[in-house]
Motif scaffolding. Structure first.
Motif, PDB file in Angstrom:
ATOM      1  N   VAL A  35     -30.063   3.745  -4.110  1.00 25.78           N
ATOM      2  CA  VAL A  35     -29.860   4.396  -2.817  1.00 25.78           C
ATOM      3  C   VAL A  35     -28.690   5.370  -2.918  1.00 25.78           C
ATOM      4  CG1 VAL A  35     -29.139   3.992  -0.429  1.00 25.78           C
ATOM      5  CG2 VAL A  35     -30.913   2.561  -1.453  1.00 25.78           C
ATOM      6  N   LYS A  36     -27.667   5.012  -3.664  1.00 23.56           N
ATOM      7  CA  LYS A  36     -26.503   5.893  -3.846  1.00 23.56           C
ATOM      8  C   LYS A  36     -26.918   7.207  -4.510  1.00 23.56           C
ATOM      9  CE  LYS A  36     -21.874   6.637  -4.822  1.00 23.56           C
ATOM     10  NZ  LYS A  36     -21.836   8.060  -4.691  1.00 23.56           N
ATOM     11  N   GLU A  37     -27.774   7.141  -5.538  1.00 25.62           N
ATOM     12  CA  GLU A  37     -28.236   8.364  -6.205  1.00 25.62           C
ATOM     13  C   GLU A  37     -28.996   9.259  -5.225  1.00 25.62           C
ATOM     14  OE1 GLU A  37     -29.136   7.334 -10.824  1.00 25.62           O
ATOM     15  OE2 GLU A  37     -30.324   6.217  -9.352  1.00 25.62           O
ATOM     16  N   VAL A  38     -29.854   8.642  -4.425  1.00 29.16           N
ATOM     17  CA  VAL A  38     -30.637   9.400  -3.449  1.00 29.16           C
ATOM     18  C   VAL A  38     -29.719   9.976  -2.374  1.00 29.16           C
ATOM     19  CG1 VAL A  38     -32.413   9.199  -1.657  1.00 29.16           C
ATOM     20  CG2 VAL A  38     -32.798   8.194  -3.913  1.00 29.16           C
ATOM     21  N   ALA A  39     -28.778   9.175  -1.905  1.00 30.70           N
ATOM     22  CA  ALA A  39     -27.817   9.654  -0.890  1.00 30.70           C
ATOM     23  C   ALA A  39     -27.025  10.844  -1.425  1.00 30.70           C
ATOM     24  CB  ALA A  39     -26.888   8.520  -0.475  1.00 30.70           C
ATOM     25  N   LEU A  69     -25.477  -5.018 -12.924  1.00 31.90           N
ATOM     26  CA  LEU A  69     -24.095  -5.173 -12.512  1.00 31.90           C
ATOM     27  C   LEU A  69     -23.293  -4.007 -13.103  1.00 31.90           C
ATOM     28  CD1 LEU A  69     -22.470  -7.146 -10.827  1.00 31.90           C
ATOM     29  CD2 LEU A  69     -21.844  -8.329 -12.928  1.00 31.90           C
ATOM     30  N   VAL A  70     -22.751  -3.150 -12.238  1.00 36.28           N
ATOM     31  CA  VAL A  70     -21.986  -1.980 -12.658  1.00 36.28           C
ATOM     32  C   VAL A  70     -20.603  -2.057 -12.018  1.00 36.28           C
ATOM     33  CG1 VAL A  70     -21.900   0.546 -12.682  1.00 36.28           C
ATOM     34  CG2 VAL A  70     -24.121  -0.613 -12.773  1.00 36.28           C
ATOM     35  N   ASN A  71     -19.581  -2.261 -12.852  1.00 39.66           N
ATOM     36  CA  ASN A  71     -18.191  -2.373 -12.368  1.00 39.66           C
ATOM     37  C   ASN A  71     -18.059  -3.396 -11.243  1.00 39.66           C
ATOM     38  OD1 ASN A  71     -17.395  -0.361 -14.170  1.00 39.66           O
ATOM     39  ND2 ASN A  71     -17.857   1.255 -12.683  1.00 39.66           N
ATOM     40  N   GLY A  72     -18.707  -4.531 -11.407  1.00 40.51           N
ATOM     41  CA  GLY A  72     -18.614  -5.609 -10.433  1.00 40.51           C
ATOM     42  C   GLY A  72     -19.492  -5.432  -9.199  1.00 40.51           C
ATOM     43  N   THR A  74     -23.424  -4.797  -7.709  1.00 44.23           N
ATOM     44  CA  THR A  74     -24.834  -4.884  -8.074  1.00 44.23           C
ATOM     45  C   THR A  74     -25.555  -3.615  -7.631  1.00 44.23           C
ATOM     46  OG1 THR A  74     -24.795  -7.287  -7.822  1.00 44.23           O
ATOM     47  CG2 THR A  74     -26.964  -6.228  -7.826  1.00 44.23           C
ATOM     48  N   ALA A  75     -26.025  -2.868  -8.605  1.00 48.56           N
ATOM     49  CA  ALA A  75     -26.804  -1.650  -8.329  1.00 48.56           C
ATOM     50  C   ALA A  75     -28.271  -2.046  -8.249  1.00 48.56           C
ATOM     51  CB  ALA A  75     -26.582  -0.621  -9.430  1.00 48.56           C
ATOM     52  N   LYS A  76     -28.923  -1.670  -7.155  1.00 49.22           N
ATOM     53  CA  LYS A  76     -30.334  -1.988  -6.946  1.00 49.22           C
ATOM     54  C   LYS A  76     -31.154  -0.732  -7.177  1.00 49.22           C
ATOM     55  CE  LYS A  76     -29.385  -5.573  -3.547  1.00 49.22           C
ATOM     56  NZ  LYS A  76     -29.617  -6.024  -2.170  1.00 49.22           N
ATOM     57  N   TYR A  77     -32.165  -0.855  -8.035  1.00 49.65           N
ATOM     58  CA  TYR A  77     -33.013   0.281  -8.386  1.00 49.65           C
ATOM     59  C   TYR A  77     -34.369   0.129  -7.705  1.00 49.65           C
ATOM     60  CZ  TYR A  77     -29.525   1.578 -11.792  1.00 49.65           C
ATOM     61  OH  TYR A  77     -28.353   1.969 -12.384  1.00 49.65           O
ATOM     62  N   TYR A  78     -34.746   1.167  -6.978  1.00 49.72           N
ATOM     63  CA  TYR A  78     -35.993   1.170  -6.219  1.00 49.72           C
ATOM     64  C   TYR A  78     -36.966   2.185  -6.807  1.00 49.72           C
ATOM     65  CZ  TYR A  78     -33.380  -1.348  -2.622  1.00 49.72           C
ATOM     66  OH  TYR A  78     -32.635  -2.277  -1.939  1.00 49.72           O
ATOM     67  N   GLU A  79     -38.223   1.867  -6.640  1.00 49.01           N
ATOM     68  CA  GLU A  79     -39.282   2.777  -7.060  1.00 49.01           C
ATOM     69  C   GLU A  79     -40.183   3.039  -5.850  1.00 49.01           C
ATOM     70  OE1 GLU A  79     -42.370   1.632 -10.183  1.00 49.01           O
ATOM     71  OE2 GLU A  79     -40.850   2.756 -11.316  1.00 49.01           O
ATOM     72  N   PRO A  80     -40.561   4.297  -5.633  1.00 47.79           N
ATOM     73  CA  PRO A  80     -41.432   4.594  -4.489  1.00 47.79           C
ATOM     74  C   PRO A  80     -42.880   4.216  -4.780  1.00 47.79           C
ATOM     75  CG  PRO A  80     -40.980   6.590  -5.711  1.00 47.79           C
ATOM     76  CD  PRO A  80     -40.172   5.497  -6.364  1.00 47.79           C
ATOM     77  N   TYR A  81     -43.612   3.903  -3.741  1.00 50.16           N
ATOM     78  CA  TYR A  81     -45.043   3.640  -3.850  1.00 50.16           C
ATOM     79  C   TYR A  81     -45.729   4.945  -4.232  1.00 50.16           C
ATOM     80  CZ  TYR A  81     -49.812   2.554  -2.532  1.00 50.16           C
ATOM     81  OH  TYR A  81     -51.169   2.381  -2.556  1.00 50.16           O
TER      82      TYR A  81
END
Length: 186
Positions: A35-39, A69-72, A74-81
């Motif tokens: 979400v951070k990358e998209v934001a 886990l990135v620098n403590g 949790t980075a969540k990776y999403y994929e679009p339908y």
């Protein structure tokens, strides 16, 4: 792959123009993204994008596919339908059919507006270099129309996972196919 939107709430979530932008941005990464990358790509605050991403996830338009886990944190990776989205008015309760129709029309209008905007932003003034469009009438049986639509979706699925390079660049495509009963065959 087909995803059916059957409830008013699902269509309202999916038809929001801002959420369409978020989905398009996830698609543009051509890989699972946070979400951070998209934001960052949208020049938005991550909390705002996260709120809308959770709504899209609730209807299956985004899927959590990985966590790291990135620098403590949790980075969540999403994929679009990436499949076909179907709206079935026939399966809706008669008491809300008019509202359902209105929301479905808003969804289609938002998709047209977003794709028109992206086309015009990238239009170079000529029909070369990938700025192509077609407006045609064709005569098909219902089975042939379904076959054509399926063929285009399969082609998009096959090529949507490829990476740029080797002469391959990204193209945007928006395709509609509909029966127009107002125009009679000659």
């Amino acid at each position: 792959m087909k995803k059916e939107l059957k409830t008013l709430e699902e269509i309202r979530i999916y038809s929001d123009p801002y959420r369409i932008q978020i989905l398009n941005e996830f698609i543009s990464f051509n890989r699972p993204a946070t979400v951070k990358e998209v934001a960052d790509a949208l020049h938005e605050v991550p909390a705002k994008v996260y709120y809308h991403a959770k709504k899209l996830e609730s209807i299956g338009m985004l899927e959590l596919v990985d966590t790291k886990l990135v620098n403590g944190i949790t980075a969540k990776y999403y994929e679009p339908y990436k499949g076909q989205v179907i709206i079935r008015k026939s399966e809706v309760d008669d008491t809300i059919k008019q509202v359902f129709q209105s929301e479905a029309e808003k969804l289609v209008s938002n998709f047209y507006d977003e794709n028109k905007k992206r086309f015009l932003q990238n239009y170079s003034g000529s029909m070369s270099k990938g700025n192509l469009f077609n407006n045609s009438s064709i005569y098909l049986t219902e089975q042939e129309a379904e076959q054509l639509f399926s063929m285009i979706n399969e082609f998009c699925e096959q090529h949507g996972h490829l990476s740029p390079g080797e002469g391959r660049v990204r193209y945007e495509m928006f395709f509609t196919l509909f029966h127009n009963p107002d125009i009679k065959s000659k």
